[in-house]
Design an enzyme around this catalytic site. Structure first.
Site, short mmCIF file in Angstrom:
data_model
loop_
_atom_site.label_atom_id
_atom_site.label_comp_id
_atom_site.label_asym_id
_atom_site.label_seq_id
_atom_site.Cartn_x
_atom_site.Cartn_y
_atom_site.Cartn_z
N LYS A 230 0.81 -1.27 -0.05
CA LYS A 230 0.04 0.11 0.05
C LYS A 230 0.73 1.24 -0.04
O LYS A 230 1.98 0.95 0.54
CB LYS A 230 -0.83 0.11 1.14
CG LYS A 230 -1.98 0.93 1.11
CD LYS A 230 -3.17 0.15 0.29
CE LYS A 230 -4.28 0.94 0.28
NZ LYS A 230 -5.79 0.01 -0.20
N TYR B 243 -19.37 7.97 -0.45
CA TYR B 243 -20.04 8.22 -1.88
C TYR B 243 -18.83 8.40 -2.89
O TYR B 243 -18.92 9.27 -3.58
CB TYR B 243 -21.12 9.14 -1.88
CG TYR B 243 -21.90 8.87 -3.15
CD1 TYR B 243 -22.80 8.01 -3.26
CD2 TYR B 243 -21.83 9.97 -4.10
CE1 TYR B 243 -23.74 7.82 -4.42
CE2 TYR B 243 -22.50 9.92 -5.41
CZ TYR B 243 -23.40 8.85 -5.51
OH TYR B 243 -24.28 8.84 -6.49
N GLY B 244 -17.87 7.56 -3.03
CA GLY B 244 -16.69 7.33 -3.71
C GLY B 244 -16.97 6.53 -4.71
O GLY B 244 -17.99 5.91 -5.12
N ASN B 245 -15.60 6.05 -5.28
CA ASN B 245 -15.54 5.06 -6.10
C ASN B 245 -16.16 3.93 -5.82
O ASN B 245 -17.17 3.37 -6.31
CB ASN B 245 -13.89 4.61 -6.32
CG ASN B 245 -13.70 3.55 -7.46
OD1 ASN B 245 -14.35 2.38 -7.16
ND2 ASN B 245 -13.21 3.77 -8.36
N ALA B 246 -16.06 3.42 -4.64
CA ALA B 246 -16.71 2.18 -4.00
C ALA B 246 -18.16 2.45 -3.70
O ALA B 246 -19.01 1.51 -4.22
CB ALA B 246 -15.90 1.44 -2.80
N GLY B 247 -18.46 3.45 -3.08
CA GLY B 247 -19.73 3.58 -2.43
C GLY B 247 -21.01 4.00 -3.33
O GLY B 247 -21.97 3.37 -3.37
P1 NAD Z 1 -12.81 7.48 -2.80
O1 NAD Z 1 -11.89 8.60 -2.46
O2 NAD Z 1 -13.52 7.29 -4.28
O3 NAD Z 1 -14.17 7.99 -1.89
C1 NAD Z 1 -14.26 8.00 -0.60
C2 NAD Z 1 -15.37 8.61 -0.06
O4 NAD Z 1 -15.52 8.48 1.24
C3 NAD Z 1 -15.66 10.05 -0.58
O5 NAD Z 1 -17.14 10.01 -1.13
C4 NAD Z 1 -15.62 10.75 0.66
O6 NAD Z 1 -16.39 11.91 0.77
C5 NAD Z 1 -16.10 9.67 1.64
N1 NAD Z 1 -15.68 10.06 2.98
C6 NAD Z 1 -14.64 10.45 3.45
N2 NAD Z 1 -14.62 10.75 4.64
C7 NAD Z 1 -15.74 10.39 5.26
C8 NAD Z 1 -16.40 9.92 6.63
N3 NAD Z 1 -15.70 10.38 7.68
N4 NAD Z 1 -17.62 9.77 6.47
C9 NAD Z 1 -18.23 9.42 5.46
N5 NAD Z 1 -17.81 9.51 4.16
C10 NAD Z 1 -16.61 9.75 3.91
O7 NAD Z 1 -12.40 6.23 -2.11
P2 NAD Z 1 -12.62 4.80 -2.72
O8 NAD Z 1 -11.68 4.16 -3.60
O9 NAD Z 1 -14.08 4.64 -2.85
O10 NAD Z 1 -12.42 3.96 -1.27
C11 NAD Z 1 -13.26 3.93 -0.30
C12 NAD Z 1 -13.11 2.78 0.84
O11 NAD Z 1 -12.94 1.46 -0.05
C13 NAD Z 1 -11.48 2.89 1.46
O12 NAD Z 1 -11.61 2.19 2.56
C14 NAD Z 1 -10.67 2.13 0.32
O13 NAD Z 1 -9.51 1.71 1.02
C15 NAD Z 1 -11.63 1.04 0.24
N6 NAD Z 1 -11.32 0.18 -1.07
C16 NAD Z 1 -11.25 0.92 -2.35
C17 NAD Z 1 -10.95 0.17 -3.38
C18 NAD Z 1 -10.85 0.82 -4.78
O14 NAD Z 1 -10.79 0.06 -5.68
N7 NAD Z 1 -11.01 1.75 -4.84
C19 NAD Z 1 -10.60 -1.26 -3.40
C20 NAD Z 1 -10.76 -1.77 -1.98
C21 NAD Z 1 -11.03 -1.09 -1.00
#
Ligand code: NAD
Length: 417
Positions: free
Chosen positions: A107, A220-224
């Site tokens: 990471k 509400y990012g990539n995953a959400g």
């Molecule tokens: P991202 O940057 O696309 O989205 C993060 C989201 O979380 C944003 O909407 C942000 O506003 C929100 N956020 C931040 N702080 C917050 C809080 N305190 N309360 C509520 N929302 C909050 O990131 P992502 O890639 O979607 O990653 C999100 C999670 O998923 C992380 O834990 C990451 O490690 C995990 N993850 C991501 C991937 C991937 O492929 N992108 C893969 C496995 C795990």
């Protein structure tokens, strides 16, 4: 109640120790797995738009490469710490192992607020980070990918920088790239797609179909955001979502298309007409069937786990549930599909992307999604069976499956004696 430790590195070490003890493995297994094999901290000078130079701190942690090159995302966030990156790299080792992928865990992260950087500053920061860690990475050594606040554009700048340094194109260096630079179909949706597949598998076994279920999604990012869309497509009703600025609630259900458009326009989920504003804590404790934490670590804690009303928690985020909260949820009969299984869809399609790069032969979205579903269903089944057979938490079962695989690889390589 005060948590004993919210340090994700200590939490990850505890999970590994527990699995090693339960499996009665040689002491050397835990001694090797309790920390990353390699950890680099770098100072990254960046020329800012106003002509000044700012120095950012970055990290790359490689936890274990017994089964293959290390793999794991890059996080750009103001609260990135060395221990967080260490923990996330450990979880990557076991995530890849649960899925049976030929990768170890890594990471990276940079302590920065990307929302305050211009595009040019973000590009220079991304390129300079790759310069700083270039000796450690490469398609056969360590393969980064997107994570919180990083995206395909950032991956493209990084691949370009690395390719310049090596004097040849090296698309297999990173995954999560734009399609035109060797990205894979389906990668952008993969984390959420895998999460929804595992949630559906779990729901079915609980006698609770996703169609008609109520769902709350934190983050509400990539995953959400993709989880919201895909779970809605399966007939579930998404009643609440949140981002870093707060959350919204509508018991009758939120339309994913309208929400996506609102977020694009206003940069927040808040203020969507017809919804009530809620805090992130309130979202976690709303009455609903399925809760999907998709933001950051340590969200479901000893302080709020007792109030969680969902029957099923599918961890799209890494480390969203503290050990104390995990135990409380278990006692309450809430089924938790753990992060190293629930969000492994991202790294699984990253693996497919890397394979396609090495072959220079590309698959269709249907092929990618079908293979992803096969991998997720198989991994879920193995973890579920152990969970039932030993009457242990899904998380403990996932760690046992994973730690055993890594230990087996280390043993045949002669690392344990
Ligand atoms: P991202 O940057 O696309 O989205 C993060 C989201 O979380 C944003 O909407 C942000 O506003 C929100 N956020 C931040 N702080 C917050 C809080 N305190 N309360 C509520 N929302 C909050 O990131 P992502 O890639 O979607 O990653 C999100 C999670 O998923 C992380 O834990 C990451 O490690 C995990 N993850 C991501 C991937 C991937 O492929 N992108 C893969 C496995 C795990």
């Amino acid at each position: 109640m005060v948590e004993t430790s919210l340090n994700p590195f200590r939490i990850a070490q505890g999970q590994v120790r527990q699995a090693c003890e339960a499996l009665d493995l040689e002491p050397a297994v835990y001694e090797i797995l309790k920390q990353p094999v390699r950890f680099l901290e770098v100072a990254i000078p960046v020329r800012m738009d106003d002509g000044s130079v700012r120095v950012f701190t970055g990290y790359r942690s490689q936890h274990n490469d017994a089964v293959g090159a290390t793999k794991g995302g890059l996080r750009f966030h103001p609260k990135v710490t060395a221990d967080e990156v260490r923990a996330l790299s450990m979880w990557m080792t076991f995530k890849c192992a649960v899925l049976g992928l030929p990768f170890g865990g890594a990471k990276g992260g940079i302590s920065c607020n990307p929302k305050e950087l211009s595009e040019g500053e973000l590009e220079r920061l991304s390129r300079n980070y790759i310069h700083a860690i270039s000796q450690l990475i490469g398609p056969e050594k360590d393969v980064p990918a997107p994570d919180v606040y990083t995206n395909p554009q950032i991956m493209a700048w990084m691949v370009d920088e690395f390719s310049r340094l090596r004097e040849h194109n090296s698309f297999g260096l990173m995954t999560g790239k734009p399609l035109i630079l060797g990205g894979s179909e389906g990668r952008g949706e993969a984390t959420a797609r895998g999460c929804v597949v595992t949630a559906a598998e779990a729901a079915r076994r609980l006698g609770l179909e996703l169609a008609g279920a109520t769902v709350a999604v934190q983050g509400y990012g990539n995953a959400g955001s993709v989880a919201v869309r895909l779970i809605h497509q399966r007939g579930a009703r998404v009643i609440a979502v949140s981002d870093s600025q707060g959350g919204i609630h509508r018991p009758e259900g939120i339309d994913p298309g309208i929400l996506e458009e609102h977020k694009r326009r206003t940069a927040s989920v808040r203020g969507l007409p017809g919804t009530r504003e809620i805090s992130n804590d309130e979202l976690l404790t709303l009455p609903c069937d399925v809760l999907v934490p998709a933001a950051l670590e340590n969200q479901i804690t000893g302080a709020n786990a007792g109030r969680v009303k969902a029957k099923l928690v599918a961890e799209a985020a890494n480390g969203p549930t503290t050990p104390e909260a995990d135990e409380i949820l278990h006692q309450k009969g809430v089924l938790v599909v753990p992060d190293i299984l629930a969000n492994a869809g991202g790294v699984t399609v990253s693996y497919f992307e890397w394979v396609q790069n090495l072959m220079s032969y590309y698959w269709t979205a249907e092929e990618v999604n079908q293979r992803l579903e096969q991998h997720m269903v198989k991994a879920f089944g193995a973890v579920w069976d152990l969970h039932r057979e030993k009457n242990i938490k899904m998380r403990d079962a996932a760690f046992r499956v994973a730690v055993r695989r890594v230990a087996d690889a280390m043993r045949v390589r002669g690392w344990l004696h």
